[in-house]
Every structure is written in C-alpha cells, then in structure tokens.
Design an enzyme around this catalytic site. Structure first.
Site, PDB file in Angstrom:
ATOM      1  N   CYS A   2       0.835  -1.200   0.000  1.00 19.75           N
ATOM      2  CA  CYS A   2       0.000   0.000   0.000  1.00 19.75           C
ATOM      3  C   CYS A   2       0.869   1.250   0.000  1.00 19.75           C
ATOM      4  O   CYS A   2       2.036   1.213   0.353  1.00 19.75           O
ATOM      5  CB  CYS A   2      -0.942   0.053   1.192  1.00 19.75           C
ATOM      6  N   ARG A  27       5.078  -0.480  -4.897  1.00 17.96           N
ATOM      7  CA  ARG A  27       4.795  -1.168  -3.640  1.00 17.96           C
ATOM      8  C   ARG A  27       3.732  -2.255  -3.810  1.00 17.96           C
ATOM      9  O   ARG A  27       3.554  -3.086  -2.923  1.00 17.96           O
ATOM     10  CB  ARG A  27       4.336  -0.156  -2.582  1.00 17.96           C
ATOM     11  N   TRP A  72      -3.646  -2.420  -1.213  1.00 15.05           N
ATOM     12  CA  TRP A  72      -3.437  -3.848  -1.448  1.00 15.05           C
ATOM     13  C   TRP A  72      -4.393  -4.572  -0.508  1.00 15.05           C
ATOM     14  O   TRP A  72      -4.297  -4.446   0.703  1.00 15.05           O
ATOM     15  CB  TRP A  72      -1.988  -4.217  -1.147  1.00 15.05           C
ATOM     16  N   ASN A  98      -2.688   2.293   5.982  1.00 17.13           N
ATOM     17  CA  ASN A  98      -1.948   1.061   5.707  1.00 17.13           C
ATOM     18  C   ASN A  98      -1.896   0.241   6.983  1.00 17.13           C
ATOM     19  O   ASN A  98      -1.814   0.802   8.077  1.00 17.13           O
ATOM     20  CB  ASN A  98      -0.516   1.361   5.263  1.00 17.13           C
ATOM     21  N   GLY A  99      -1.881  -1.083   6.854  1.00 17.76           N
ATOM     22  CA  GLY A  99      -1.785  -1.938   8.029  1.00 17.76           C
ATOM     23  C   GLY A  99      -3.078  -2.691   8.277  1.00 17.76           C
ATOM     24  O   GLY A  99      -3.983  -2.724   7.439  1.00 17.76           O
ATOM     25  N   GLU A 484      16.439 -18.885  -5.165  1.00 17.25           N
ATOM     26  CA  GLU A 484      16.176 -17.513  -5.614  1.00 17.25           C
ATOM     27  C   GLU A 484      15.776 -17.485  -7.087  1.00 17.25           C
ATOM     28  O   GLU A 484      14.883 -16.732  -7.485  1.00 17.25           O
ATOM     29  CB  GLU A 484      17.407 -16.643  -5.356  1.00 17.25           C
ATOM     30  N   LYS A 488      12.222 -15.984  -8.514  1.00 18.04           N
ATOM     31  CA  LYS A 488      12.112 -14.942  -9.529  1.00 18.04           C
ATOM     32  C   LYS A 488      11.180 -15.376 -10.654  1.00 18.04           C
ATOM     33  O   LYS A 488      10.343 -14.608 -11.118  1.00 18.04           O
ATOM     34  CB  LYS A 488      13.499 -14.611 -10.103  1.00 18.04           C
ATOM     35  N   GLU A 491       7.424 -15.525  -9.435  1.00 17.97           N
ATOM     36  CA  GLU A 491       6.747 -14.304  -9.026  1.00 17.97           C
ATOM     37  C   GLU A 491       6.491 -13.345 -10.174  1.00 17.97           C
ATOM     38  O   GLU A 491       5.546 -12.565 -10.120  1.00 17.97           O
ATOM     39  CB  GLU A 491       7.496 -13.609  -7.889  1.00 17.97           C
ATOM     40  N   HIS A 507      14.972 -37.598  -4.086  1.00 19.25           N
ATOM     41  CA  HIS A 507      14.032 -37.835  -2.990  1.00 19.25           C
ATOM     42  C   HIS A 507      12.667 -37.221  -3.272  1.00 19.25           C
ATOM     43  O   HIS A 507      11.997 -36.721  -2.360  1.00 19.25           O
ATOM     44  CB  HIS A 507      14.611 -37.290  -1.685  1.00 19.25           C
ATOM     45  N   LYS A 606       5.891  -4.667  -2.822  1.00 18.00           N
ATOM     46  CA  LYS A 606       7.322  -4.486  -2.609  1.00 18.00           C
ATOM     47  C   LYS A 606       7.670  -4.489  -1.127  1.00 18.00           C
ATOM     48  O   LYS A 606       8.630  -5.130  -0.704  1.00 18.00           O
ATOM     49  CB  LYS A 606       7.776  -3.173  -3.247  1.00 18.00           C
TER      50      LYS A 606
END
Length: 611
Positions: A2, A27, A72, A98-99, A484, A488, A491, A507, A606
């Site tokens: 947000c 963000r 968001w 926000n929150g 990583e 990437k 996402e 396995h 973000k």
C-alpha cells in the site's frame, strides 16, 4: 505494501497526489483513490491502477490539501467501495490507512450498537468511524480524537486523517507501518516513503512507532500517541535524487536494476575493505565486535529473497568464520517460541527495512537479550532504527517488486561480515582474506561481462515461455541461488517453479522430470562440480530439458546440456554473486514473452508491512 501520500500547502494538490501515487506503484496495489479538501471534502476512488483513477476523476476540483492511497487488499476484495480513502458515516472525516486493525470486529460491533452503518468491508472504515465516535463522545479536536482512538486499537497502522470542520490541518500517525513527513517551503508532504515528493523537498521527518504528527499551515508538531508528550523530532536531509527512481531508458525497472548490479556491488564494498589485506572496516560491525567475538551462534532472519540471501550468509559465516548459523523465516521465528539468549547475534535482513514480520522478530530478539544487527537498503527505515547496529546496502532505490540488485548487495554485505568475523576470530588467514577481497573487487566487472549476454539469454527464454513448471537445482553455495532463481521465475512469470539441492532431486522431484520439464542447473566450477555432473546425467537419463549455468570453457556439463550460459570463474564463496545474474535475466525475459506485468506482479507488494 500500500502507499500513502498527502499534501498541505499552496499548490494544487491533485497533480501532486497523483504523481506521488504513481511513484508508489512499485509497492503493489489493486485500487487507488484521493480525497481533496478546499472548504469541503471530495473523494475519488476506484479499483485498478492510478491511470484508471485519473480517468475516473477527469477534471479534478482545485484544492490545496489532500490525501491519496494505493490499496493492497486485506479486508474485503478489491473493488470500488473497499478502495481508500474512507469517510466516516457523517462524511465529516476522511482517512487513508496502511496496516491491519486486528480488533476491528469488536469496534465495529460497538459502533453498530451506536447506530453506525458501513459501506465497505474494511477495517479502515471502522477506524475512521471510531475516531468520529470518540470525537463526538468526548468533544475533543481531531488530533485528540485520533490519539484516543489509536490507544484503543490493536494492530498496525499508518494513517492520514482530514476533517472538514478543521480546515488546514492533517493528522498522521504510525505503528508498524512506515510514514514520512516532508518539509517544503510553506508546504508539507506525507508519504509511505520519500519518493512521492523527492522533487519538492529532501528535508524529512521519519515518524517512529507510536508517534503522530499534526500538520498545519503553521508547521508540524510531533507527539507520542500513548502519552501526548511532544517529541523533539530529527530532521533528516535525503541524499536520493529523482533520476534514481526513474527508468532511465530501460523498458522496466527490473531490467534497469539488474543492469545496475555492478555499480550497487561496487558502492556496497567501497570504503569498507582494504583490497590489499582484506581487512574489513565497518562502523556497524565495530559497534558489536565484542558480541560477535563472544557469540555462541548467529541467527539470520528474513523473508523471501532476503531469506535466500541469509542462506548464502549461512554458508559464508560457517565456512569463513567457523561459527554456527541458523537461518529462519522471520514469519515463523516470531511465533514458534524460539530459544534466544544474550550470547546470540541476530542478523535481520530486509530490502525495505519495513518488513512487518522481520520487525516483530527483531523486537522479540531484543527482549531476549540478543544483539541485533540490521542489513537493509533504505536509510532511516524502521529496521535501521530498531537494531543495535547495522549496515546499509548501497543498492539505491529498488522499484521493481522482484528483488534483484538488493539480493546481490545483501550477499555482498554478508561476505564482508564473514571476512570480518573470520579474521577477528582468527579462523581466516591474512592470505585467504586478502585473496577473497581481491577477487571480490573483480566481481562487478565479471557481472558486466555476463550482462553482455543479455541478447543470448533472451533467445534461450523462448524455450521456457510456454512451460507450466520448472525445476532449479544447485549445491553448496549455489543451493540458495537455485531457490532464488525459482522465486524470480514464479513471481514475475507465474510459472510454477521450485528450487532444490541437486542431491535431493532423487528424494521426490525426479518423479516430475520428463521432456516437457525445463531443468535449470547451477553448476559452476568449484568443490561440488563433479557431484553436479552426476546430477545432470540423472536428469538427462529421464529426458529432462537442461539449461546449465556453468564456468567458462566447461566441457563435461556442456556435453550433457541442451543449452548453457557461461559465467566467469571465481571463488566458490563468491559464486552466488555471479550465478544469480543470468537467472534474473532469464526470468525477466520469460515474463516479458508471456505478457506479464514485470515490475508489478499480481498479488505482490514491494514492502510487506502486514502479516
């Protein structure tokens, strides 16, 4: 996640608010809105992007004060009614937030009993009505009503509130979610960070947790929410410039930031290490040197990409400094009743410095007596202020949601830490330390040579663009790189991808391998090379399509692979700084080919400032 913006001054507020919201788009958000005040309050908001808001508004009314928000979704789906700003039932107050207010349901039930009705599903609308209810009940001005309401709520917040009855005043407050006040020439700005108003002022006040500020045309007053006591706030001078948050000719911020990695690594190293001797000089490490020397173990906490950087840090610190290291997801660490002692050093890693779970874990570790060291990218962020000491990564603003240059900068700082601790504790020889330092100095140039392969990597991405799954494999220092790389890809391209230690393939994941499955194997020259050759053979025996990241002049892996990307040779402990880069470029180009929103992937933010 947000974004909040606010303006109070003499200029037309709407263009400034919209510009600020656009600069906060990185963000992550699903709706946008503004409230404008010039004698009366007008609210404009809608589901979608800031551009959709501009279309909805058309010709905005003139106003010299206003607030804006990119949301968001937490409480309630993304739609017009749930978008911010939210007005109180009477329309007297308007707020952005926000929150998460955790006890909003109990407050909502109380307000229902007092005759309040609601137009949205949000906790924000509950809070703004609660402020109005207290103001009416107690007969107090807006700032006191905000303070009294916030002392009753449980959760996290950054808020900005306007009242049509108290013109020329804006009340803002924060707890667990960042908020910055910008001080201009007879004008004031509010932002979730400083990017919305960088071209207007670089003088800022970072509100601390539990602080509120009253902005008026007479100035800014900062007070404690709990006690109402005045705070002698520090004014900071920003060193950011506007160019650093623009694309600079690149198609996407993510691509720009991938190409900025040689500079960001140079900047992170500069002045911190003697390249001839390998002696590391960092004020943050000197401040906790005694705790580091006495530490029985190091705990590294982070989320997402920062957690992956922490895994590389585990290899570095155990290998070079010979100290036990545990790496924890901050979101799990804070809830599992961990054993923490005063002999522990906790390294908290966060790009934004505002990650809610990491902040909560820091507070827990401090309460248990541990020494906490922060690694973050944003000067003045909450983590930078909460930790006992720390080190900034000098990556510069990272706008793309998918972290790239922040990851390699974090790994660079962790490398310096491992050299510092290893040398100080006597586990790392002067010769070895100097060797690593001199090789570290070559890494930016070696990354530049890999960036020159961008066109080739773009061609290789065509083979993956239609895939639905992918498997990334690595060993040793490059196991975290496999994780990583998978993150990437998933996402930003929405392809399901998993990272595994290559030996663990047998396995379980080996059951998935067929001719349709792309397998990306990180196999540079090094201690684990022969083991990785065997793993590639196992994949090819099952007709997997193999893309290998390997060293220059490699023959064994090349012969087994369908495609390769060569990286310059380096030391094992520094290889993640190189092997990561082609995986970033690969994911980027796959996402572009699939028509994805590279810089703002769906459902992602973000700065994750809520649980």
């Amino acid at each position: 996640m947000c974004g909040i913006v606010g303006y109070l001054g003499t200029r037309d507020a709407y263009p400034l608010l919209v510009q600020g919201l656009k600069r906060l788009e990185y963000r992550g958000y699903d709706s946008a809105g503004v409230a404008l005040f010039n004698g009366h309050l007008e609210i404009f908001k809608c589901k979608g992007k800031v551009a959709d808001l501009e279309t909805r508004v058309g010709q905005a009314p003139s106003a010299t004060m206003g607030i804006g928000h990119t949301r968001w979704a937490t409480h309630g789906e993304p739609n017009d009614p749930n978008s911010h700003p939210h007005a109180s039932m009477s329309g007297r107050l308007v707020m952005v937030h926000n929150g998460i207010i955790e006890n909003f349901a109990a407050i909502k039930e109380l307000l229902h009993g007092k005759g309040y009705t609601f137009k949205s599903d949000t906790d924000t609308e509950v809070l703004v009505n609660f402020i109005e209810y207290i103001q009416d009940l107690e007969g107090v001005p807006l700032d006191q009503a905000v303070r009294m309401a916030l002392n009753e709520v449980i959760g996290a917040y950054a808020i900005a509130v306007l009242s049509k009855d108290e013109s020329g005043q804006m009340v803002v407050a924060r707890l667990g979610s960042p908020l910055v006040v910008g001080l201009g020439n007879n004008e004031y700005f509010v932002g979730s960070d400083a990017t919305p108003f960088l071209d207007s002022t670089k003088k800022v006040i970072y509100l601390e947790d539990g602080e509120m500020a009253v902005l008026s045309r007479r100035g800014v007053q900062v007070r404690e929410v709990a006690s109402d006591m005045p705070v002698d706030a520090t004014i900071h001078q920003l060193k950011l410039d506007l160019d650093s948050i623009e694309k600079g000719g690149y198609e996407h911020f993510m691509l720009k930031e991938i190409f900025e990695q040689p500079k960001s690594i140079r900047d992170t190293v500069r002045g911190r290490i003697d390249l001839k001797t390998g002696v590391v000089k960092m004020a943050g490490l000197d401040a906790i040197s005694e705790a580091l020397l006495d530490a029985q173990r190091i705990l590294i906490i982070g989320c997402g990409t920062s957690w992956h950087a922490g895994l590389v840090g585990e290899y570095l610190l155990e290998d070079l400094a010979r100290i036990p290291v545990e790496v924890e997801y901050a979101s799990e660490f804070r809830y599992r009743n961990p054993v923490i002692t005063s002999k522990d050093v906790v390294i908290a890693i966060s790009q934004s410095g505002e990650t809610a779970d990491t902040l909560a874990a820091i507070k827990m570790a401090k309460q248990a007596g541990a020494t906490v060291f922060g690694v973050c990218n944003v000067v003045g962020s909450s983590i930078a202020r909460e930790t006992h000491a720390g080190a900034y990564t000098h990556a510069g603003p990272e706008i793309g949601v998918a972290s790239t240059k922040a990851f390699t900068a974090q790994v660079t700082v962790l490398t310096l830490m491992a050299l510092y601790v290893g040398r100080t504790k006597g586990h790392l020889s002067a010769e070895r330390c100097a060797q690593i330092a001199q090789e570290l100095d070559t890494i930016p140039a070696k990354i530049e040579s890999m960036l020159a392969l961008d066109a080739r990597i773009k061609k290789l991405s065509v083979d993956m663009a239609d895939s639905t799954n992918a498997l990334f494999l690595g060993r040793g220092y490059n196991f975290p790189v496999a994780l990583e790389g998978a993150l990437k890809l998933k996402e930003i391209s929405y392809i399901h991808a998993e990272g595994y230690p290559a030996a663990e393939m047998k396995h379980g994941p080996i059951a998935l391998i067929d001719e349709q499955m792309p397998i990306i194997i990180v196999a540079p020259k090094g201690d684990m090379y022969e083991k990785l050759v065997s793993n590639v053979q196992e994949v090819k025996a099952r007709k997997g399509h193999v893309l290998s990241i390997t060293g220059e002049g490699d023959t064994e892996v090349r012969a087994l692979s369908d495609a390769i990307i060569e990286i310059p040779d380096t030391l094992d402990c520094l290889s993640p700084l190189l092997t990561t880069v082609p995986l970033q470029l690969l994911s980027y180009h796959v996402a572009v080919l699939r028509g994805c929103n590279v810089d703002q992937p769906r459902n992602l933010a973000k700065s994750v400032t809520v649980e």
